[in-house]
Design a protein around this motif. Sequence first.
Motif, short mmCIF file in Angstrom:
data_model
loop_
_atom_site.label_atom_id
_atom_site.label_comp_id
_atom_site.label_asym_id
_atom_site.label_seq_id
_atom_site.Cartn_x
_atom_site.Cartn_y
_atom_site.Cartn_z
N ASP A 1 0.85 -1.19 0.00
CA ASP A 1 0.00 0.00 0.00
C ASP A 1 0.88 1.24 0.00
O ASP A 1 1.77 1.39 0.85
N VAL A 2 0.63 2.15 -0.95
CA VAL A 2 1.42 3.38 -1.07
C VAL A 2 0.48 4.56 -1.26
O VAL A 2 -0.44 4.50 -2.10
N THR A 3 0.68 5.62 -0.47
CA THR A 3 -0.13 6.83 -0.59
C THR A 3 0.78 8.05 -0.57
O THR A 3 1.66 8.17 0.29
N LEU A 4 0.56 8.96 -1.51
CA LEU A 4 1.19 10.28 -1.55
C LEU A 4 0.09 11.32 -1.61
O LEU A 4 -0.83 11.21 -2.44
N HIS A 5 0.19 12.34 -0.75
CA HIS A 5 -0.91 13.30 -0.65
C HIS A 5 -0.33 14.67 -0.30
O HIS A 5 0.42 14.80 0.67
N SER A 6 -0.66 15.70 -1.09
CA SER A 6 -0.14 17.04 -0.81
C SER A 6 -1.05 18.09 -1.43
O SER A 6 -2.03 17.77 -2.12
N MET A 7 -0.71 19.36 -1.15
CA MET A 7 -1.47 20.50 -1.68
C MET A 7 -0.50 21.55 -2.20
O MET A 7 0.57 21.78 -1.61
N LEU A 8 -0.87 22.18 -3.29
CA LEU A 8 -0.08 23.25 -3.91
C LEU A 8 -0.67 24.58 -3.49
O LEU A 8 -1.83 24.88 -3.78
N THR A 9 0.13 25.40 -2.79
CA THR A 9 -0.38 26.65 -2.23
C THR A 9 -0.42 27.75 -3.29
O THR A 9 0.23 27.67 -4.34
N ARG A 10 -1.18 28.80 -2.97
CA ARG A 10 -1.23 29.99 -3.82
C ARG A 10 -0.33 31.09 -3.27
O ARG A 10 -0.44 32.25 -3.68
N ASP A 11 0.56 30.77 -2.36
CA ASP A 11 1.46 31.75 -1.77
C ASP A 11 2.57 32.12 -2.75
O ASP A 11 2.61 31.62 -3.89
N GLN A 12 3.47 32.97 -2.31
CA GLN A 12 4.58 33.41 -3.15
C GLN A 12 5.35 32.21 -3.70
O GLN A 12 5.79 31.35 -2.96
N SER A 13 5.48 32.12 -5.02
CA SER A 13 6.15 31.06 -5.79
C SER A 13 5.42 29.73 -5.73
O SER A 13 5.92 28.73 -6.21
N SER A 14 4.21 29.70 -5.15
CA SER A 14 3.34 28.51 -5.13
C SER A 14 4.06 27.25 -4.64
O SER A 14 4.13 26.24 -5.35
N PRO A 15 4.59 27.28 -3.42
CA PRO A 15 5.27 26.07 -2.92
C PRO A 15 4.27 24.95 -2.63
O PRO A 15 3.10 25.19 -2.34
N ILE A 16 4.76 23.73 -2.69
CA ILE A 16 3.94 22.57 -2.38
C ILE A 16 4.19 22.17 -0.93
O ILE A 16 5.30 22.25 -0.43
N LEU A 17 3.13 21.77 -0.24
CA LEU A 17 3.27 21.36 1.16
C LEU A 17 3.96 20.00 1.23
O LEU A 17 3.90 19.21 0.28
N PRO A 18 4.61 19.69 2.37
CA PRO A 18 5.24 18.37 2.51
C PRO A 18 4.23 17.25 2.28
O PRO A 18 3.08 17.33 2.71
N PHE A 19 4.68 16.22 1.61
CA PHE A 19 3.80 15.10 1.26
C PHE A 19 3.45 14.26 2.49
O PHE A 19 4.31 13.94 3.30
N ASN A 20 2.17 13.91 2.61
CA ASN A 20 1.80 12.75 3.42
C ASN A 20 2.34 11.51 2.71
O ASN A 20 2.06 11.30 1.53
N ILE A 21 3.05 10.67 3.42
CA ILE A 21 3.58 9.43 2.85
C ILE A 21 3.13 8.27 3.73
O ILE A 21 3.43 8.25 4.92
N LYS A 22 2.41 7.33 3.15
CA LYS A 22 2.03 6.10 3.84
C LYS A 22 2.51 4.93 2.99
O LYS A 22 2.25 4.89 1.79
N VAL A 23 3.18 3.98 3.64
CA VAL A 23 3.66 2.82 2.89
C VAL A 23 3.72 1.62 3.83
O VAL A 23 4.06 1.76 5.01
N GLY A 24 3.33 0.47 3.32
CA GLY A 24 3.39 -0.74 4.12
C GLY A 24 2.56 -1.85 3.51
O GLY A 24 1.85 -1.66 2.52
N PRO A 25 2.62 -3.05 4.09
CA PRO A 25 1.89 -4.20 3.54
C PRO A 25 0.43 -4.20 3.99
O PRO A 25 0.06 -3.64 5.01
N GLY A 26 -0.39 -4.89 3.19
CA GLY A 26 -1.80 -5.08 3.51
C GLY A 26 -2.24 -6.49 3.15
O GLY A 26 -1.66 -7.13 2.26
N LEU A 27 -3.27 -6.95 3.83
CA LEU A 27 -3.80 -8.29 3.59
C LEU A 27 -5.31 -8.25 3.63
O LEU A 27 -5.90 -7.68 4.55
N ASP A 28 -5.96 -8.83 2.62
CA ASP A 28 -7.42 -9.01 2.59
C ASP A 28 -7.72 -10.50 2.60
O ASP A 28 -7.04 -11.28 1.91
N PHE A 29 -8.76 -10.88 3.35
CA PHE A 29 -9.10 -12.30 3.46
C PHE A 29 -10.61 -12.46 3.43
O PHE A 29 -11.33 -11.86 4.25
N LEU A 30 -11.11 -13.24 2.48
CA LEU A 30 -12.54 -13.47 2.33
C LEU A 30 -13.06 -14.36 3.45
O LEU A 30 -12.52 -15.44 3.71
#
Length: 339
Positions: free
Chosen positions: A101-130
């Motif tokens: 499982d991998v997630t990247l999540h961020s926002m691009l600001t409207r401030d001077q030079s439009s910097p991007i906020l630090p990314f949320n980063i989630k990573v790790g294994p997952g298991l589904d079982f019926l």
Amino acid sequence: MLVGSNMRADAQLVTWSPDSATRSDPNFGMQRYHEVLRYQDPLMYLVFPVVKPIVERNVALEDGEGKDGFWLEGHLGYRFSIFKGQFYSPRFIQRTRLTLDVTLHSMLTRDQSSPILPFNIKVGPGLDFLLSSLDKLKQERSGLCWASLQFHHYSNGQADTFFIESPFKRNNYKSGNFSTNYWRFFLHAAINKKNLLIGSLGYQREMDIGGPLGSSTELKNYYGDGRILFQLNWIKKPSLVTRHYVNRSSPAGETIEKEKRRQLGIRTELEYITGDLSAFPRDRKYRLGIHNYITYMPSVTNEVGFIAHSFVGRHYLNMRFDDITFVGSLGLYVKFNGN
């Protein structure tokens, strides 16, 4: 129970009332099960967000933190299959999907030079079982139950101080060092009647494993020890629309018929923070956060549609969890069609 798959030469179309020939495919049950799992995967989108505080901030946003608003918000979250059962696998293995499982999540600001906020980063294994009987996978209107277990590292990759220098306690939104880990367990139940409804109840617990998987010490009694999780996911059965087009490459100008399957989805996600929050500097701790999503796919065989999103609670970007906000957004929804 839910979504079947009708294989054609050019694309895989979702079929809600599979015929006997489709059901006789030896892999039909497995295709159906994995299609259901994908409906519970994270939503991916690129949107224009509007963020408003619902509790007055003790420290105003600074340049680079979104003080002038935001241009874009991007969320890329996917559960990449490492292994999943097939019809020829042993029955125990047929019930299983193992993922990265991998997630990247961020926002691009409207401030001077439009910097991007630090990314949320989630990573790790997952298991589904019926948990349901495998025989139910070929029954058109049967229910389905399964369990999910995930272990994730959750951070933002920054190395600055956790708090800013201020008379008031406030997180460092631009470069604060957020790091934690958690395990998460879900029970899911899906019902297929007129449309598809999936309900999920889960619990998440924070962990401090140590070393590179340690947690920021500042989170103690401030961030919360766990989360009670609830999701409700409603998906309208795809509606078939037939369009007729003129074949301009042919001198006769004959008409070509093209079918599209459109789909609407509504998802609600609730999170309730548990544990000691005595270090959170407000009398009210704002433990509840609520996401609502509406997605629309003009054609389920394509991979881009439209999404509307609203949120109320502690901001969902990790270092901003002390900011109590309303977020509303509109934009593009992305869904991978691959198996």
